[in-house]
Design an enzyme around this catalytic site. Sequence first.
Site, mmCIF file in Angstrom:
data_model
loop_
_atom_site.group_PDB
_atom_site.id
_atom_site.type_symbol
_atom_site.label_atom_id
_atom_site.label_comp_id
_atom_site.label_asym_id
_atom_site.label_seq_id
_atom_site.Cartn_x
_atom_site.Cartn_y
_atom_site.Cartn_z
ATOM 1 N N ASP A 508 65.586 0.909 38.813
ATOM 2 C CA ASP A 508 65.438 1.289 37.404
ATOM 3 C C ASP A 508 64.304 2.291 37.229
ATOM 4 O OD1 ASP A 508 65.956 1.322 34.692
ATOM 5 O OD2 ASP A 508 65.765 -0.842 34.418
ATOM 6 N N ASP A 570 72.405 1.273 28.401
ATOM 7 C CA ASP A 570 71.939 -0.049 27.980
ATOM 8 C C ASP A 570 72.734 -0.547 26.781
ATOM 9 O OD1 ASP A 570 70.114 -0.348 29.980
ATOM 10 O OD2 ASP A 570 68.349 0.107 28.766
#
Length: 749
Positions: A508, A570
């Site tokens: 990430d 997301d």
Amino acid sequence: MRWFSHRAAVAAASVLSIATQSQVAVAESVNGNAVVANGTSFALNGDNVSYIFHIDPATGDLISDHFGGSVTGAIPAAAEPIVNGWVGATGRIRREFPDQGRGDFRIPAVRIRQSAGYTISDLQYQSHTIVQGKPGLPGLPATFGSEEDVTTLVVHLHDNYSSVAADLSYSIFPKSDAIVRSVNITNLGEGNVTIDALSSLSVDLPYEELEMIYLRGDWAREAHRERRKVEYGVQGFGSSTGFSSHLHNPFLSLVHPSTTESQGEAWGFSLVYTGSFAVNVEKGSQGFTRALLGFNPSQLSWTLRPGETLTSPECVSVYSATGIGGMSRSLHRLYRKHLIKSKFATSDRPALLNSWEGLDASINASNVYQLAEESAKLGIKLLVMDDGWFGNEYPRDDDTAGLGDWQVNQAKFPDGLGTLVNNVTALKAANTSTPLRFGIWVEPEMVNPNSTLYHEHPDWALHAGDYPRSLSRNQLVLNVALSEVQEFIIDSMTRLLKSADISYVKWDHNRGIHEMPSPSTDHAYMLGLYHVFETLTSRFPDVLWEGCASGGGRFDPGVLQYFPQIWTSDDTDGGERVAIQMGTSLAYPPSAMGAHISAVPNQQSSRSVPVEFRGHVAMMGGSFGLELNPEELHEDEKAALPALIQLAEKVNPIVLEGDMWRLALPEETNWPAVLFISADGTKAVLFAFQMRANIDNSSPWVRLEGLDAKAEYRVDGGSVYTGQTLMSMGLQFVFEGDYQSRVVMLDRV
Ligand SMILES: *[C@@H]1O[C@H](CO)[C@@H](O)[C@H](O)[C@H]1NC(C)=O
Ligand SMILES: *[C@@H]1O[C@H](CO)[C@@H](O)[C@H](O)[C@H]1NC(C)=O
Ligand SMILES: *[C@@H]1O[C@H](CO)[C@@H](O)[C@H](O)[C@H]1NC(C)=O
Ligand SMILES: *[C@@H]1O[C@H](CO)[C@@H](O)[C@H](O)[C@H]1NC(C)=O
Ligand SMILES: *[C@@H]1O[C@H](CO)[C@@H](O)[C@H](O)[C@H]1NC(C)=O
Ligand SMILES: *[C@@H]1O[C@H](CO)[C@@H](O)[C@H](O)[C@H]1NC(C)=O
Ligand SMILES: *[C@@H]1O[C@H](CO)[C@@H](O)[C@H](O)[C@H]1NC(C)=O
Ligand SMILES: *[C@@H]1O[C@H](CO)[C@@H](O)[C@H](O)[C@H]1NC(C)=O
Ligand SMILES: CC(=O)N[C@H]1CO[C@H](CO)[C@@H](O)[C@@H]1O
């Protein structure tokens, strides 16, 4: 005031040029006719594309002749420019690598500041070489292929006034109708020079009306498709965040106003780069359209000492005569076969469950193991432990601490990570003998000021002198341009991956860069990051790596070279995901998209979409999974999951390897639809959606595309229809209510 026409003089030069060419013409043809070099003219030919340019013998400049459908034999010469204003002859022609100064007032592809301060250059043809295959780009991600797949033409240019040399590299992948370009600049002089601007690709298209298509967005709303007319003047976009970013993607398409998904000409340009970038489209006074993709000039200022070279990232360009869909499929095929290095490029994407939306950072050995047990019961094959597992002196209990300290938290995992992983991998996915696999989340380019790492190495965080180090999500970015930071990341990830049987890593990256010590740090960071990616992915080739940057903040071809999949957004709301995934598919193969079912009401949109719809949208991505805690689901939702997981596994090989046809777009209809056709054409899967309830109850027909007209297909194990019928007439579905969906299997009989 009046201007004298220079037409006669220029025409005379051009006659001379033809005479010169025919004297020196020694036609070289390499790999069939993939590259044809004829003295001073060059043609790159694919199955359905030709890219042609020549050298102007009077100026040594490279002049574009054609980039479009196939051209064979002799070509008509372009009309000579009439110079009747301020714009000089160089500003009235189509150029391959426009430099600064000397009468071309359009945006240059290169701007070099010499030690004396001049920013003019005059890069002239010197020689060329043809290479079968494609050499790698030093330190940068690049498409690759065998000697049969690709042929490369390198044109060597030189500026005699500044002793700067440029090599333009053109690689043609004939089967993909793709031409890949890059450039390097070498300082052959005695003093320093600074590269202020450098585009990987510059292309001048002829005088005609064009439109541009590109992607825009932000966090949780990536990849929204924009289409607008190319107007006189400059229009552009890019990223100055330090990374490719959610804001715009390093992708551009140019099309005719009449081009649709399935018809008309489309050019696609895709920059293989993860850093800040610039895309500019300029319609000049002469009506030509120039497109430039490359470094963002505001973050370059790259100094070359004597003998040094700067290599640009490469830019892929594809041409399609079969609409925007054809352009996307060419890029998809090229990227699946010739960009993604992972052995999992088109295989082995286990249905996974990620702990993030279910457990947040509140994880420990017992609740992760429990989640693994629950997952196994549903038929999940890979349990991914997301954020929250690391940090001891500064435990990662929330986003204010711990980044940088990549040791497992001993209080949360008293028996260590290895024991938990052994326990998890001893579980079997329901009704199978498949052991569960274990995956882990990391964010290695970041540091929290609340961390042991930051206290030991405050200088490793990007900063500019005494300017405050501004936080975003309570964290700072490590300066990955520093070799000690690269070594730290490589060592800590190596230690982690050797400590347990970890078969998946989600990498990430949750903020952009604010304080940069110098503009050139942007690219130096990328070179460092690619070194880290290259080292780790070749050291751990059996790990399935997934890229992520607050969702799709780094969904770019640079990342795909190393990681075969990227978390698309997301935003896990099924309704929003239809547009995000179809937008992302303009440039990127569905095989590369991570897509999950999450709980409702959705964390980002507060919307409740039926679990089937969420599942059907998620299985259009190559990496299907769940992002929830099964214990918190409604009984009926939970009961639906095993069948959805099985369906996802069934369609997955078609999504990973097949061709994607966007049949109807969410921005144009209430009934978006997508068809995937397997690589061998024997299977297809149709996804049909209704976004909002349709009160008048009319039911749309979905017309299929890309099938073999003469073949017959069995639809969902029942009726058999010809490809012709399915494409001319289609199938009709009756939907009731918001967010309804159907998945239909087609088997060629
Ligand atoms: C080579 O160039 C000459 C002059 O432009 C042209 O007449 C000829 O057709 C070209 N040959 C090939 C093989 O492209
Ligand atoms: C530039 O320099 C090269 C090598 O020094 C020479 O071969 C070439 O003729 C020069 N070109 C011009 C236009 O002066
Ligand atoms: C510049 O690029 C050309 C073509 O890719 C290559 O042959 C050459 O080695 C490069 N030069 C350097 C210094 O990397
Ligand atoms: C050339 O650039 C290098 C690296 O930026 C720098 O250290 C050096 O002082 C420069 N030399 C001159 C003469 O400006
Ligand atoms: C693990 O975390 C849960 C909360 O998510 C808590 O209820 C439980 O007591 C914790 N277990 C251990 C062993 O710390
Ligand atoms: C496993 O098999 C049992 C018995 O056939 C069935 O009830 C259950 O739904 C299956 N579980 C999954 C995840 O397929
Ligand atoms: C560091 O942690 C302390 C205590 O938990 C917290 O109050 C502070 O906000 C954190 N600092 C940053 C920069 O996140
Ligand atoms: C793993 O299993 C062992 C043996 O059953 C047990 O003692 C231990 O607590 C478990 N550890 C974790 C982290 O689940
Ligand atoms: C759409 C199109 O023109 N396709 C052609 C591409 O090139 C191959 C090989 O030359 C032809 O078979 C296709 O018809």
